[in-house]
Structures are given as structure tokens and as C-alpha cells.
Design a protein around this motif. Structure first.
Motif, PDB file in Angstrom:
ATOM      1  N   UNK A 104       0.825  -1.205   0.000  1.00 18.39           N
ATOM      2  CA  UNK A 104       0.000   0.000   0.000  1.00 18.39           C
ATOM      3  C   UNK A 104       0.867   1.266   0.000  1.00 18.39           C
ATOM      4  N   UNK A 105       0.479   2.286  -0.754  1.00 19.12           N
ATOM      5  CA  UNK A 105       1.185   3.569  -0.630  1.00 19.12           C
ATOM      6  C   UNK A 105       0.910   4.182   0.741  1.00 19.12           C
ATOM      7  N   UNK A 106       1.919   4.825   1.316  1.00 20.37           N
ATOM      8  CA  UNK A 106       1.810   5.343   2.689  1.00 20.37           C
ATOM      9  C   UNK A 106       2.149   6.830   2.702  1.00 20.37           C
ATOM     10  N   UNK A 107       1.242   7.617   3.260  1.00 17.54           N
ATOM     11  CA  UNK A 107       1.436   9.053   3.460  1.00 17.54           C
ATOM     12  C   UNK A 107       1.520   9.304   4.954  1.00 17.54           C
ATOM     13  N   UNK A 108       2.608   9.932   5.415  1.00 19.02           N
ATOM     14  CA  UNK A 108       2.823  10.201   6.837  1.00 19.02           C
ATOM     15  C   UNK A 108       2.635  11.691   7.100  1.00 19.02           C
ATOM     16  N   UNK A 109       1.801  12.030   8.072  1.00 23.13           N
ATOM     17  CA  UNK A 109       1.643  13.407   8.554  1.00 23.13           C
ATOM     18  C   UNK A 109       2.181  13.439   9.981  1.00 23.13           C
ATOM     19  N   UNK A 123      -6.994  14.946   6.680  1.00 26.82           N
ATOM     20  CA  UNK A 123      -7.982  13.903   6.380  1.00 26.82           C
ATOM     21  C   UNK A 123      -8.708  14.193   5.071  1.00 26.82           C
ATOM     22  N   UNK A 124      -9.084  15.448   4.841  1.00 27.57           N
ATOM     23  CA  UNK A 124      -9.759  15.787   3.584  1.00 27.57           C
ATOM     24  C   UNK A 124      -8.824  15.598   2.391  1.00 27.57           C
ATOM     25  N   UNK A 138      -1.143   9.273  10.866  1.00 25.41           N
ATOM     26  CA  UNK A 138      -1.192  10.554  11.591  1.00 25.41           C
ATOM     27  C   UNK A 138      -0.425  10.414  12.898  1.00 25.41           C
ATOM     28  N   UNK A 139       0.594  11.269  13.079  1.00 24.57           N
ATOM     29  CA  UNK A 139       1.420  11.235  14.297  1.00 24.57           C
ATOM     30  C   UNK A 139       1.258  12.583  15.001  1.00 24.57           C
ATOM     31  N   UNK A 189      -3.720   6.155  13.553  1.00 22.53           N
ATOM     32  CA  UNK A 189      -3.280   7.200  14.482  1.00 22.53           C
ATOM     33  C   UNK A 189      -2.152   6.635  15.343  1.00 22.53           C
ATOM     34  N   UNK A 190      -0.963   7.199  15.199  1.00 22.40           N
ATOM     35  CA  UNK A 190       0.218   6.708  15.929  1.00 22.40           C
ATOM     36  C   UNK A 190       0.529   7.691  17.056  1.00 22.40           C
ATOM     37  N   UNK A 191      -0.179   7.509  18.157  1.00 18.55           N
ATOM     38  CA  UNK A 191      -0.091   8.420  19.307  1.00 18.55           C
ATOM     39  C   UNK A 191       0.886   7.878  20.346  1.00 18.55           C
ATOM     40  N   UNK A 192       2.148   7.728  19.942  1.00 18.33           N
ATOM     41  CA  UNK A 192       3.205   7.265  20.840  1.00 18.33           C
ATOM     42  C   UNK A 192       4.379   8.229  20.757  1.00 18.33           C
TER      43      UNK A 192
END
Length: 661
Positions: A476-481, A493-494, A510-511, A545-548
Motif C-alpha cells: 500500500x502507498x503510505x502518506x505520513x503526517x 484527512x480531507x 497521523x502522528x 493514528x500513531x499516538x506514541x
């Protein structure tokens, strides 16, 4: 003949009485004055003749009556110190020589030749050169013996160049009457307050266009600094004038008044998860662990970005000296977590920085007693820095940052800025612009600028976790914010939903900058899986959501393209460090609000895309995913630019370790 002998004896008697009276009064006035010595740590080694060091000590002629107090201070530090002072051969000079002789201050007679008349300048130069080479300090008044006032002549710099010794510029002020002489000489009054300030050693350099002018600028700045500080302590001269309230004293007073309620404030922060239970008292200066034995370096970094920037510097210090220990202090919980994760070393300990309350700062310094203090970026707290300077603790500033807004603020308090910055052993600014601003505020001793954030090692990663996640994500293509702030997640998100029209299997990671926001973000994204709950994205999940904390190195390696948050118009903005993803070879985009990292983005401008809204962000993501060759080229350019200062940590570490004594 007899009359001539009687007249000569009478003159000698009058002169002896005058010399004795002057010495008695001057000694009484100087010894009853409460002196403060603001001595540069490097100059301290010369003024006290540590390990046989000698130097040319320069002060203006007007301060000549005050200088015995400086020599008495130097003798207390090192009884073996030897002093020579250059005085003129005229009658006034001979009186000065006789006044100070019993105080073990020897004079060298002579001054510059003028109008073709020899005044012993050449012979005096030879004697001063011999004195310096045989372990004596030599004091000179560059504007003496007859002016012009506060204008240097080349003698001091020429002597220093001749013997390869530095010039130590001195400023002084005290409660005094100003005489109506050409130099407006101090006539000290007893029971007052006084200040001596030294600059950093000035080494003669053939590169300097006008070394005498350079010395003059430093000496005038130090005289002004001494005057400002003395004015803050007392109404200085007999002439009445409005009392000046020193802002740094006001700051200390506010801190002292707030001290009883600040513990309640810290407990409130603890209830909000912003302080660590059991360690709140560290912010009041109470240590929770013992001090390690031996020499100790103290590094302070406020938050996550500053903490990460000093990591290679701390590692370089530990590598270069196997016998020192390191104390790292931070201001935030997230930064303390980074220290625990990234600074794991048997010779590194962590504490929280005490708030800038006088008694708390003194308590902290009493316990830890570091040999050198290293502050980072813009962490300039008047109380703790003043406490360091009062203890003659060498202080340095690395990655020094002075934004335009902060610079304007400090310009309203020039005296406070000078007292904080002038005693720094040295300052290493982040950029040349920062260096100029810091220099204009009083940081006179500077190393060449360089950004530590371009010298940090790549963010770490657990190779097994990385391999497992790549297997879960598949192709899968991955976009990191990364490091997003409130308001930005909706825009991202939009944009991601728009990109999914072209790439339906896109995964957006999302980080959030503050992990405690993770639950709220996930709820607004249709209950997206959260890293903090060990949830992994499925093929049906568009968001993760990577909330670490401490895992950016993992997420940057997973992404095909990366957006850096705190930069879109929907949040206060300022940006975050782009070198961390660039070092890992990420294709980068940012919003327009990057003023906190303006120089970093300027360095990377050719390979960082600026986006303003969801439409331009979506367009960029599609372009990166559709043009792999362009993406790889941008990644390589960013990585090369982000690794240009590889030797900077070792260079700074060498300068820090040289201050240990």
C-alpha cells in the motif's frame, strides 16, 4: 645649601604624608565597598594565574583607583599571583606607584613617546614583556596617561602580540564621586557597592582590521555593563537621580513572591498529566537521585526538539572523556521520555529543570555542583544564569537561537541581556543571523555558527518492528503526517480522501505532536486504529493514528512521502524540525508557517514543497506517488543537505571539555 636640604626634606615629608593619607583612605573606601565580581570563566584562569597563565589586563584610566580591589580578589584566589602595572614617569605616576606598592602591586614606569620626546615607552615595553614571560600579570590603561578618554592606543594589543598572550578587558564601577579630570576619574566612597566585570580573553589577530578599536568596543561595553549592574544595586554617584529598577532583580522578586503558590501550580499540572508523579519536587530544586562522583557536565534542553539536538553532543563528550558524568535536565515530560529512550548510558542522569526561583535554583546548583553548564537554543533564564555566573561556573550556549520577536523583546532590557550573555564562556549560534543578534545583546565570545540539528544521527528504529509493520502494510502507498497540531488533522484527512480517489488503498499515518490527543483524533476519523492501543491498520482502514513517543524513526521509514505539521494556517504554526525526516531520505512537504525553523527550511528549500490547504497537499501527494523518479531525487537531495555538519558535535564537545578545571 642648608636651606635647600631643609626644603627638600619638608617636600619629602609632605609627599610621604600625602601618599600615606591617600593609601589609607583608598584602602578604607575599597575594603568597605561590597564588591561583585563578574569574571568570564576563561579570563578567571588568567586573572588568577592558574597554571602559570599570564595576560595583559586592560582598564580605562578613570578606573585606576578601583583596581586594587580586583588585585585583592585575585590574591585570594591564588596567593602566588604577581602583578605589574604600567604608570607614567611624571610626578602623578610616581605617587600612584608609591600608594599601591605596599599592596604588592609593583609598577613599571613609562608611557608612549609623544612630540618626539622619550617617555620611557621602549624600556617599559621590554620590562612588561619580561614580566609576562616570567609569570606576572601586566595591567595597562590604554587611554593613559593623558587621554583622549576611553580611546585605545595600540600599546596593549602590541604587547599581547609580542609575547603571544591575551588581553583581558575590564570594566568597573562603584559608589563614587567623579573628579573633574580629563578622564573623569572615580573617587570611591566607603560603604557602597561596586562591580568588576571582565570580558573573555581577546587574542591578538592579524586578521583584525583594527584590533585597538575592537578592544575599545569591548572595554566600553564592559564599563556600561558594570555601571548598569551597580545602578541596579544602589544609587551610584553623589549626584541625585531617579533610582533604576533592574528588570532581572524584579524578575527575581516576582519568583520569590510566587514561590509559595508555585507548588500548587505544579500539583495541578501533575493532575493534568503534564508532570511526572513523584518527581514534581525536582522542579523546586530537590534532587531525587544522588550526584555521581567526579566531574559533571550539565546539559539543559527545554523540550523534545532541543533534547534531540544535543544527543550527538552529549555522546561526543562521553566519547572524548571517559571520566566525566552528564546531567541532562528538561522542562517537559515528553522530553524526559526522549532522554530515557535515547540517552541510555551509565554515565547519564536526568532531572527536571527547576523553575526560575532564586532559592530553588541555588538548591539545585548546591546539590549538583556541575563543572560546566550547557544551555540549548533560546533557554535564557535570568535567575539560574545569574546564579551560575555568581559561582564562576562556566556557561556555554549551543545551537543558540534568537528569533526576531525575542530579539526585539530583549532590546527593551539591554542591561539584563548583557549581564546574562557577556559572562558566557562562549556561544555557538545556530546561524550567522542568530550570531549577530546574540552578539549585539552582549555575547562577545562566539564560536563559528552551526546547527546541531543537521548533525544528529538518524532517528533509531527497531528493525524487527519495522519489518513486521512493512509486512502488515504490504504494497500500500503510505502518506505520513508527522507532528500535527489541533486543526491540521481535519485538513490532512480531507486531502487524504481526495488522494484515495486516485490511490484507493492509500494508508495515511497521523502522528500527533501531543500523544494525549490520539483518542480524540481517532474518534473523529471513524474510530481509526491507534498505535497506543497496539492496534494495527487493516486493509479497510484509511487512517492509522500513531499516538506514541519516540517512534518517529519508525514512521518516517514507512512513508512514501511526509508532511511536517504545526505549519498550516489553521494552527498557530512555527513548524517542526525538517532535518529528522530529511536525514532518513523522506520526500517532504510543509505548510507556510515555519518561522521557528526558518533557516532549516531555507537550507532544504529546493526539496521541500510548501502547501497551503488540502487541495495543494493532495496534489503534492499524488505527484510523489505518481513520479517515483522525482521522489527519489528529492529524497537524495534532502538527505545530503541534512548531513553537512557531521563534525560539529565533536568540535563543540572539545570546547566544552576544555572548560573543566
Amino acid at each position: 645649601m642648608a636651606v635647600s636640604g631643609v626644603w627638600k626634606s619638608a617636600r619629602e615629608l609632605v609627599r610621604s604624608v600625602a601618599v600615606g593619607s591617600i593609601r589609607a583612605y583608598l584602602g578604607f573606601a575599597l575594603r568597605t565597598t561590597r564588591w561583585t565580581f563578574r569574571i568570564d570563566p576563561q579570563s578567571y584562569l588568567y586573572l588568577t594565574s592558574q597554571e602559570g597563565r599570564t595576560a595583559v589586563v586592560a582598564f580605562w584610566h578613570e578606573a585606576l583607583p578601583l583596581t586594587p580591589a580586583l588585585w585583592w580578589w585575585a590574591e585570594r584566589q591564588n596567593p602566588a599571583v604577581n602583578l605589574r602595572v604600567l604608570v607614567s614617569r611624571n610626578s602623578d605616576g610616581r605617587v600612584i606607584a608609591d600608594v599601591v606598592a605596599p599592596w604588592r602591586i609593583c609598577s613599571i614606569a613609562g608611557s608612549s613617546n609623544t612630540r618626539g620626546k622619550s617617555k620611557g615607552g621602549a624600556a617599559a615595553m621590554l620590562r612588561m614583556r619580561a614580566s609576562l614571560r616570567h609569570g606576572c600579570l601586566v595591567a595597562i590603561t590604554p587611554d593613559g596617561p593623558c587621554g583622549p578618554r576611553r580611546q585605545t592606543r595600540p600599546g596593549a594589543e602590541a604587547l599581547a602580540r609580542l609575547v603571544g598572550r591575551p588581553v583581558i578587558p575590564i570594566g568597573a564601577s562603584c559608589r563614587a564621586i567623579r573628579l573633574k579630570s580629563w578622564d573623569k576619574m572615580f573617587f570611591p566612597l566607603p560603604f557602597g557597592r561596586g562591580v568588576f566585570v571582565s570580558g573573555a580573553p581577546l587574542w591578538p589577530s592579524s586578521d583584525s582590521h583594527d584590533p585597538a578599536q575592537n578592544l575599545q568596543i569591548h572595554m566600553n561595553s564592559l564599563m556600561e555593563q558594570a555601571q548598569v549592574e551597580q545602578d541596579c544595586a544602589t544609587t551610584g554617584h553623589v549626584v541625585l537621580r531617579p533610582r533604576v529598577i533592574c528588570p532581572s532583580y524584579l524578575w527575581k522578586g516576582v519568583g520569590t513572591l510566587l514561590a509559595p503558590v508555585l507548588p500548587l501550580y505544579l500539583r495541578w499540572r501533575q493532575s493534568k498529566g503534564k508532570e511526572v508523579a513523584g518527581r514534581v519536587r525536582e522542579k523546586m530544586g530537590f534532587a531525587t537521585i544522588p550526584r555521581p562522583p567526579g566531574k559533571l557536565l550539565w546539559f539543559h534542553a527545554a523540550s523534545v526538539g532541543e533534547t534531540l539536538s544535543i544527543l550527538p553532543l552529549v555522546q561526543a563528550c562521553l566519547r572524548q572523556n571517559a571520566h566525566i558524568n552528564v546531567l541532562v535536565t528538561t522542562g517537559t515530560v515528553t522530553a524526559s521520555t526522549i532522554v530515557a529512550q535515547r540517552f541510555a548510558h551509565e554515565r547519564v542522569v536526568h532531572q527536571f529543570m527547576p523553575l526560575d526561583v532564586p532559592r530553588w535554583c541555588q538548591r539545585f546548583l548546591d546539590h549538583w555542583a556541575p563543572q560546566v553548564a550547557v544551555f540549548t537554543e533560546s533557554e535564557l533564564w535570568p535567575t539560574v544564569l545569574g546564579a551560575c555566573h555568581a559561582r564562576s561556573l562556566p556557561v556555554v550556549l549551543v545551537n543558540g537561537r534568537m528569533s526576531a520577536s525575542s530579539f526585539r523583546l530583549w532590546q527593551h532590557m539591554p542591561g539584563v541581556a548583557r549581564r546574562m550573555l557577556a559572562p558566557f564562556a562562549w556561544v555557538s549560534a545556530r546561524t550567522e543571523e542568530d550570531a549577530q543578534r546574540l552578539r549585539s545583546l552582549g555575547a562577545l565570545s562566539q564560536l563559528p555558527p552551526g546547527d546541531l540539528k543537521t548533525a544528529a544521527p538518524p532517528l533509531p528504529v527497531d528493525a524487527q518492528i519495522l519489518a513486521d509493520l512493512r509486512a502488515v502494510i504490504g504494497g500500500r502507498p503510505v502518506f505520513v503526517a508527522a507532528s500535527t497540531h489541533a486543526g491540521e488533522e481535519e485538513v490532512i484527512a480531507r486531502a487524504a480522501q481526495s488522494v484515495r480517489q486516485t490511490y484507493p488503498d492509500l494508508l495515511t499515518i497521523l502522528v500527533p505532536r501531543h500523544p494525549e490527543r490520539g483518542a480524540d483524533i481517532a474518534a473523529r476519523l471513524n474510530s481509526a486504529p491507534r498505535r497506543a492501543q497496539n492496534a494495527l491498520p487493516t486493509d479497510q482502514d484509511a487512517f492509522w493514528v500513531c499516538d506514541t513517543l519516540g517512534e518517529l524513526g519508525l514512521f518516517f521509514r514507512l512513508g512514501d512521502c511526509t508532511f511536517i505539521g504545526n505549519s498550516l494556517p489553521v494552527c498557530p504554526g512555527g513548524g517542526h524540525n525538517p532535518f529528522e525526516p530529511a536525514r532518513l531520505g523522506c520526500a517532504l512537504a510543509t505548510g507556510p508557517q515555519v518561522h521557528n525553523f526558518e533557516e532549516a527550511y531555507h537550507a532544504l528549500h529546493a526539496c521541500v514543497q510548501v502547501v497551503h490547504d488540502e487541495r495543494s497537499l493532495a496534489t503534492w501527494v499524488v505527484r510523489m506517488l505518481s513520479s517515483p523518479q522525482e521522489r527519489v531525487l528529492l529524497e537524495q537531495q534532502a538527505q545530503a543537505m541534512a548531513t553537512v555538519n557531521a563534525t560539529l558535535p565533536d568540535d563543540l564537545a572539545h570546547g566544552i571539555l576544555a572548560l573543566i578545571w
